[in-house]
Design an enzyme around this catalytic site. Structure first.
Site, PDB file in Angstrom:
ATOM      1  N   ASN A 159      15.216   8.312 -13.536  1.00 42.46           N
ATOM      2  CA  ASN A 159      15.822   9.504 -14.127  1.00 42.46           C
ATOM      3  C   ASN A 159      14.808  10.494 -14.694  1.00 42.46           C
ATOM      4  O   ASN A 159      14.911  11.694 -14.481  1.00 42.46           O
ATOM      5  CB  ASN A 159      16.852   9.105 -15.188  1.00 42.46           C
ATOM      6  N   GLY A 215      11.318  -2.925  -4.976  1.00 47.13           N
ATOM      7  CA  GLY A 215      12.660  -3.235  -5.444  1.00 47.13           C
ATOM      8  C   GLY A 215      12.661  -4.359  -6.455  1.00 47.13           C
ATOM      9  O   GLY A 215      11.652  -4.655  -7.111  1.00 47.13           O
ATOM     10  N   SER A 236      17.979  -0.308 -17.198  1.00 47.06           N
ATOM     11  CA  SER A 236      19.307  -0.690 -17.663  1.00 47.06           C
ATOM     12  C   SER A 236      19.257  -1.940 -18.524  1.00 47.06           C
ATOM     13  O   SER A 236      18.303  -2.729 -18.466  1.00 47.06           O
ATOM     14  CB  SER A 236      20.227  -0.945 -16.461  1.00 47.06           C
ATOM     15  N   GLU A 257      12.774  -0.949 -23.142  1.00 48.79           N
ATOM     16  CA  GLU A 257      13.473   0.272 -23.577  1.00 48.79           C
ATOM     17  C   GLU A 257      14.629   0.455 -22.607  1.00 48.79           C
ATOM     18  O   GLU A 257      14.431   0.807 -21.445  1.00 48.79           O
ATOM     19  CB  GLU A 257      12.516   1.472 -23.577  1.00 48.79           C
ATOM     20  N   LEU A 258      15.845   0.214 -23.102  1.00 45.13           N
ATOM     21  CA  LEU A 258      17.005   0.092 -22.219  1.00 45.13           C
ATOM     22  C   LEU A 258      17.985   1.236 -22.430  1.00 45.13           C
ATOM     23  O   LEU A 258      17.618   2.295 -22.920  1.00 45.13           O
ATOM     24  CB  LEU A 258      17.646  -1.280 -22.447  1.00 45.13           C
ATOM     25  N   GLY A 259      19.221   1.049 -22.061  1.00 46.17           N
ATOM     26  CA  GLY A 259      20.212   2.117 -22.094  1.00 46.17           C
ATOM     27  C   GLY A 259      20.800   2.335 -23.474  1.00 46.17           C
ATOM     28  O   GLY A 259      20.384   1.740 -24.463  1.00 46.17           O
ATOM     29  N   CYS A 291      18.887   7.864 -20.849  1.00 48.45           N
ATOM     30  CA  CYS A 291      19.261   6.747 -21.723  1.00 48.45           C
ATOM     31  C   CYS A 291      19.733   7.226 -23.082  1.00 48.45           C
ATOM     32  O   CYS A 291      20.555   6.571 -23.722  1.00 48.45           O
ATOM     33  CB  CYS A 291      18.093   5.777 -21.880  1.00 48.45           C
ATOM     34  N   GLU A 385      27.800   2.631 -20.742  1.00 47.59           N
ATOM     35  CA  GLU A 385      26.903   3.750 -20.472  1.00 47.59           C
ATOM     36  C   GLU A 385      27.292   4.326 -19.110  1.00 47.59           C
ATOM     37  O   GLU A 385      27.239   3.633 -18.094  1.00 47.59           O
ATOM     38  CB  GLU A 385      25.451   3.264 -20.451  1.00 47.59           C
ATOM     39  N   PHE A 387      26.102   7.203 -17.391  1.00 49.23           N
ATOM     40  CA  PHE A 387      25.031   7.804 -16.582  1.00 49.23           C
ATOM     41  C   PHE A 387      25.597   8.861 -15.631  1.00 49.23           C
ATOM     42  O   PHE A 387      25.268   8.916 -14.446  1.00 49.23           O
ATOM     43  CB  PHE A 387      24.256   6.728 -15.816  1.00 49.23           C
TER      44      PHE A 387
END
Length: 490
Positions: A159, A215, A236, A257-259, A291, A385, A387
């Protein structure tokens, strides 16, 4: 090469490749990178699998030994030159960010500006004092110093691909670590190639930075490789949980560091025009794919109707489309699958009694700015969340009720409170379970000088940025020194 080049990105140099100690093909082959707005082919990059990560980690570990011995002033000089190169070639690089991540031009410009600030902040870290003399219990000298972990693995999302990659990469490098970086393959150029090129031209020694798009299998390899001592992950909550599990199993330090499901609380004494502007920016910027996006707008009942009307009017004047046209406020959602997720959450809210006042539709990947009123617990729009560009309005009575509603979330990243009385707003805000609180501002805030992170499903209590970087990207080493060895009773 001059600091400004008509072809700084130099596609022919890296097409179909990844950065190991030099640009090389990967064992997993190559992947196409496409514009999410038009599906046009932008380039191909090397796709890394577990074997490629193992190779990168081994090379990085070898290169890190000399890098850690490099004078801090020399490390700082390389970092500052990388920042200069990023800014000087910004016009070309902004175009890549727009086409690859679906960003409008102002958002892509912010990535260049903030990316350079993060690198300069890291350069400053390189020369900061990182040790202290300790009290002793005999005649020896005791001191402690911060030392690099060794190799840091960085895993970043799509993002804000440049900023959310370089903030960890630059800090880790500044403090003497080598880095193996896995950008999201959908934004491998903005989140990887650009960073590789600025450090390449700035004179970073070969092997210190390895960039391998990949991936989930490549991400898992970073978490389990014995040559990687720490992992910095942005993404996420579900992905972060997996990263945390693997790093814990392999006894690696991990920074997550997540959502977030971030609440903006609008009190009854707020200027509603300003509050609506804040709410729209927080909910709709970059199609809500942030986020810190404003996931819930808590409006005090006496002003909720008027605030909602103003927000609906703003949503109606935010067209979605191809950012390259220069005539849109919202670009594309990153994938068809994410569009389907957004639509399912909106449909669930409406089916459970929420009022759809704007948007709720899409043209391919272009999702209209959407306003849902009457959102409440039990709806996916309240709990998840999204998004996507969806403003979810929740009405409340008292300040205490606002606190209770905001703290229902399993997330704990950011919150904002808007009020004419900053003392009232602060008293309320300090009772929220979040990692960052913004009084008289919306929830989308970031920068190099503040410790960024969250609680609960938004992270593991770690932070990135500002004073947290030295703590996260180094560890203590205790050293004691005697003038000469002495005998013991045994």
């Amino acid at each position: 090469m001059n600091i400004q080049s008509p072809n700084f990105i130099a596609v022919e140099r890296w097409s179909g490749k990844a950065l190991f100690s030099d640009w090389q093909t990967t064992g997993a082959g190559a992947i196409e990178v496409r514009d999410p707005a038009t599906d046009a082919l932008l380039a191909s990059v090397g796709l890394g699998g577990p074997a490629d990560i193992a190779r990168a980690a081994a090379e990085a570990k070898q290169a890190q030994r000399a890098w850690a011995k490099t004078l801090p002033t020399e490390r700082a000089a390389i970092l500052n030159k990388a920042a200069d190169l990023l800014v000087a070639n910004g016009e070309e690089l902004i175009g890549w960010i727009m086409r690859e991540s679906g960003s409008i031009q102002p958002k892509a410009s912010i990535e260049i500006e903030h990316g350079a600030l993060f690198i300069r902040h890291a350069a400053n870290l390189a020369t900061q004092p990182t040790g202290l003399v300790l009290s002793g219990f005999d005649d020896r000298t005791n001191y402690a110093k911060r030392v690099p972990h060794g190799v840091v693995g960085v895993i970043s999302p799509f993002n804000f691909p440049l900023v959310l990659s370089v903030r960890a990469i630059a800090a880790a490098l500044a403090l003497g670590n080598a880095v193996v970086h896995k950008p999201d393959p959908r934004t491998a150029i903005s989140g990887g190639i650009i960073i590789a090129r600025i450090f390449e031209e700035a004179g970073l020694p070969k092997g210190v930075l390895q960039i391998v798009p990949g991936g989930a299998d490549a991400g898992e390899a970073i978490c389990t490789d014995p040559n990687i001592a720490m992992v910095s992950f942005t993404g996420s909550a579900r992905g972060g949980s997996k990263v945390g599990e693997l790093c814990g199993k392999h006894l690696k330090k991990v920074q997550l560091e997540l959502g977030g499901k971030n609440a903006l609380i609008v009190l009854d004494d707020a200027d509603l025009d300003v509050a609506a502007s804040n709410a729209a920016w927080g909910a709709f910027l970059h199609q809500g794919q942030i986020c810190m996006a404003t996931g819930l707008i808590l409006a005090q009942e006496t002003v909720a109707e008027a605030l909602t009307e103003k927000l609906v009017a703003k949503a109606a004047h935010l067209p979605a489309g191809d950012p390259s046209s220069g005539r849109v406020a919202l670009g594309p959602i990153i994938s068809d699958g994410q569009v389907a997720t957004i639509q399912a959450i909106v449909d669930d809210a409406v089916a459970k009694g929420a009022k759809l006042l704007a948007g709720g539709t899409h043209d391919g990947r272009f999702y209209a700015a959407t306003v849902l009123d009457g959102v409440r617990p039990g709806m996916r729009a309240f709990e998840e969340e999204i998004f996507g560009p969806v403003a979810c309005i929740v009405r409340f009575g008292s300040d205490e009720e606002a606190i209770e509603i905001a703290n229902m979330s399993d997330y704990g990243l950011a919150a904002g409170v808007i009020s004419a009385a900053s003392g009232r707003a602060l008293a309320l805000g300090e009772q929220l379970n979040v990692g960052q609180l913004h009084i008289n501002d919306q929830t989308v805030n970031g920068g190099p000088f503040a410790p960024f992170g969250g609680r609960g499903k938004s992270g593991n209590g770690s932070r990135i940025g500002g004073p947290a970087d030295i703590e996260e990207f180094t560890q203590w080493m205790w050293i004691s020194v005697k003038d000469q060895a002495t005998a013991y009773p045994f």
